[in-house]
Write a protein that holds these residues in place. Structure first.
Motif, PDB file in Angstrom:
ATOM      1  N   LYS A 192       0.853  -1.191   0.000  1.00 56.36           N
ATOM      2  CA  LYS A 192       0.000   0.000   0.000  1.00 56.36           C
ATOM      3  C   LYS A 192       0.883   1.233   0.000  1.00 56.36           C
ATOM      4  N   GLN A 193       0.428   2.249  -0.730  1.00 57.61           N
ATOM      5  CA  GLN A 193       1.200   3.481  -0.838  1.00 57.61           C
ATOM      6  C   GLN A 193       0.308   4.669  -0.555  1.00 57.61           C
ATOM      7  N   ASP A 194       0.861   5.638   0.141  1.00 61.45           N
ATOM      8  CA  ASP A 194       0.188   6.904   0.395  1.00 61.45           C
ATOM      9  C   ASP A 194       1.247   7.984   0.278  1.00 61.45           C
ATOM     10  N   GLY A 195       1.278   8.627  -0.885  1.00 61.31           N
ATOM     11  CA  GLY A 195       2.315   9.630  -1.124  1.00 61.31           C
ATOM     12  C   GLY A 195       3.689   8.992  -1.128  1.00 61.31           C
ATOM     13  N   ILE A 206       9.818   5.150   3.791  1.00 57.66           N
ATOM     14  CA  ILE A 206       9.573   6.579   3.568  1.00 57.66           C
ATOM     15  C   ILE A 206      10.580   7.061   2.543  1.00 57.66           C
ATOM     16  N   GLN A 207      10.074   7.545   1.429  1.00 62.77           N
ATOM     17  CA  GLN A 207      10.927   8.026   0.346  1.00 62.77           C
ATOM     18  C   GLN A 207      11.057   9.532   0.443  1.00 62.77           C
ATOM     19  N   ASP A 208      12.262  10.036   0.159  1.00 59.80           N
ATOM     20  CA  ASP A 208      12.493  11.487   0.116  1.00 59.80           C
ATOM     21  C   ASP A 208      11.976  12.145   1.406  1.00 59.80           C
ATOM     22  N   SER A 209      12.497  11.706   2.541  1.00 56.56           N
ATOM     23  CA  SER A 209      11.982  12.153   3.846  1.00 56.56           C
ATOM     24  C   SER A 209      11.996  13.677   3.976  1.00 56.56           C
ATOM     25  N   GLN A 210      10.967  14.164   4.649  1.00 54.24           N
ATOM     26  CA  GLN A 210      10.770  15.599   4.867  1.00 54.24           C
ATOM     27  C   GLN A 210      10.602  15.849   6.365  1.00 54.24           C
ATOM     28  N   PRO A 211      10.849  17.089   6.823  1.00 53.73           N
ATOM     29  CA  PRO A 211      10.707  17.385   8.254  1.00 53.73           C
ATOM     30  C   PRO A 211       9.341  16.979   8.816  1.00 53.73           C
ATOM     31  N   GLY A 212       8.287  17.086   8.030  1.00 49.47           N
ATOM     32  CA  GLY A 212       6.950  16.726   8.486  1.00 49.47           C
ATOM     33  C   GLY A 212       6.754  15.244   8.730  1.00 49.47           C
ATOM     34  N   ASP A 213       7.713  14.423   8.262  1.00 49.58           N
ATOM     35  CA  ASP A 213       7.633  12.981   8.499  1.00 49.58           C
ATOM     36  C   ASP A 213       8.108  12.613   9.904  1.00 49.58           C
TER      37      ASP A 213
END
Length: 95
Positions: free
Chosen positions: A60-63, A80-87
């Motif tokens: 399953k994928q979500d973004g 988690i791909q291309d992690s961002q601060p919001g992760d």
């Protein structure tokens, strides 16, 4: 205890550079349920269900988040791909 399912998550803690990928692994002991859950807990907020995986081989994928389930190996992963601060959060797996 009969019927108890053990779930082991690793790594327990990660620091990831912004833009990098990361994967969290969960292994679990045998149980009657094949359902597997991933949750995210943000600071000062409630627990949020991110994925429910119901069958062997489920993806399953979500973004930028992807979860997989292999019931034969009793393993699930959250990528988690291309992690961002919001992760930044606490992630939990459960079955």
């Amino acid at each position: 205890i009969n019927g108890e399912v053990r779930v082991e998550q690793n790594p327990l803690f990660q620091i990831i550079q912004e833009g990098k990928n990361c994967t969290i692994h969960c292994n679990y002991s045998s149980g009657s349920s094949n359902y597997f859950y991933w949750y995210r807990k943000l600071p000062r907020k409630g627990l949020v269900n991110v994925f429910v995986l119901l069958t062997n081989g489920a993806v399953k994928q979500d973004g930028r988040l992807t979860a997989t389930l292999n019931t034969k190996d009793r393993h699930s992963s959250l990528h988690i791909q291309d992690s961002q601060p919001g992760d930044s959060a606490t992630y939990f797996c459960a079955t």
